[in-house]
Scaffold this motif. Structure first.
Motif, PDB file in Angstrom:
ATOM      1  N   ARG A   1       7.530  16.603 -12.741  1.00  0.00           N
ATOM      2  CA  ARG A   1       6.736  15.892 -13.658  1.00  0.00           C
ATOM      3  C   ARG A   1       7.141  16.234 -15.122  1.00  0.00           C
ATOM      4  O   ARG A   1       7.404  17.128 -15.273  1.00  0.00           O
TER       5      ARG A   1
ATOM      6  N   THR B   1       4.895  17.092 -17.556  1.00  0.00           N
ATOM      7  CA  THR B   1       4.390  18.300 -17.981  1.00  0.00           C
ATOM      8  C   THR B   1       4.908  19.503 -17.101  1.00  0.00           C
ATOM      9  O   THR B   1       4.840  20.574 -18.100  1.00  0.00           O
TER      10      THR B   1
ATOM     11  N   VAL C   1      -3.185   6.405  -9.665  1.00  0.00           N
ATOM     12  CA  VAL C   1      -4.288   6.408 -10.904  1.00  0.00           C
ATOM     13  C   VAL C   1      -4.607   7.929 -11.043  1.00  0.00           C
ATOM     14  O   VAL C   1      -5.156   8.164 -10.062  1.00  0.00           O
ATOM     15  N   PRO C   2      -4.320   8.725 -12.215  1.00  0.00           N
ATOM     16  CA  PRO C   2      -3.548   8.325 -13.273  1.00  0.00           C
ATOM     17  C   PRO C   2      -2.108   8.354 -12.885  1.00  0.00           C
ATOM     18  O   PRO C   2      -1.549   8.741 -11.734  1.00  0.00           O
ATOM     19  N   PRO C   3      -1.280   7.468 -13.705  1.00  0.00           N
ATOM     20  CA  PRO C   3      -0.064   7.307 -13.428  1.00  0.00           C
ATOM     21  C   PRO C   3       0.801   8.501 -13.571  1.00  0.00           C
ATOM     22  O   PRO C   3       0.948   9.381 -14.027  1.00  0.00           O
ATOM     23  N   ARG C   4       1.788   8.566 -12.434  1.00  0.00           N
ATOM     24  CA  ARG C   4       2.721   9.978 -12.203  1.00  0.00           C
ATOM     25  C   ARG C   4       4.140   9.493 -12.517  1.00  0.00           C
ATOM     26  O   ARG C   4       4.613   8.525 -11.974  1.00  0.00           O
TER      27      ARG C   4
END
Length: 147
Positions: A61, A63, A98-101
């Motif tokens: 991802r 992050t 939700v939340p978008p990944r």
């Protein structure tokens, strides 16, 4: 056979690098050289190398990438990922949750780039101390020449 600057380690003269260009030279050759430079600029960029190396272990991802690459800003990571995606080296997958990944991973083309990139990183790690020693010696010589 030639010798290195310190004359203790004989070495063969390096072969000149030959970049294939279209027959006839001219604008076609200029275009080919320009494209090669553009590709090398992308894959040789500090952040691109680190991004590719970080993605070598699998999809991550945003992050995870951001925290896995020391010193890169969110903006710089975004810009580099966009360029690597544009060049077909990295794919971006948006998951409808939700939340978008959003996951990033190397494409097949990106994976073919790993061996030379990782070899370059390995070479840098193996030779960092020697290069630093040469830098210090050079700097001391230059400083001595000034005085």
């Amino acid at each position: 056979m030639t010798a290195t600057a310190d004359s203790t380690h004989p070495a063969q003269a390096p072969r000149p690098l030959r970049v294939p260009v279209p027959d006839g030279g001219g604008c076609g050759a200029d275009h080919a050289s320009s494209e090669v430079r553009r590709v090398l600029d992308r894959v040789g960029d500090k952040w691109s190398v680190l991004i590719l190396g970080t993605l070598s272990s699998g999809p991550l991802r945003f992050t995870e990438l951001l925290h896995g690459i020391s010193g890169i800003s969110q903006r710089m990571l975004t810009l580099n990922l966009r360029q690597l995606e544009r060049d077909g080296l990295v794919s971006r997958t948006v998951h409808a949750v939700v939340p978008p990944r959003v996951d990033y991973e190397l494409t097949d083309l990106g994976r073919t780039l790993l061996p030379p990139v990782l070899a370059l990183v390995e070479w840098a790690m193996e030779n960092t101390d020697e290069i630093q020693g040469h830098r210090e010696g050079f700097d001391a010589k230059v400083d001595g020449d000034k005085g």
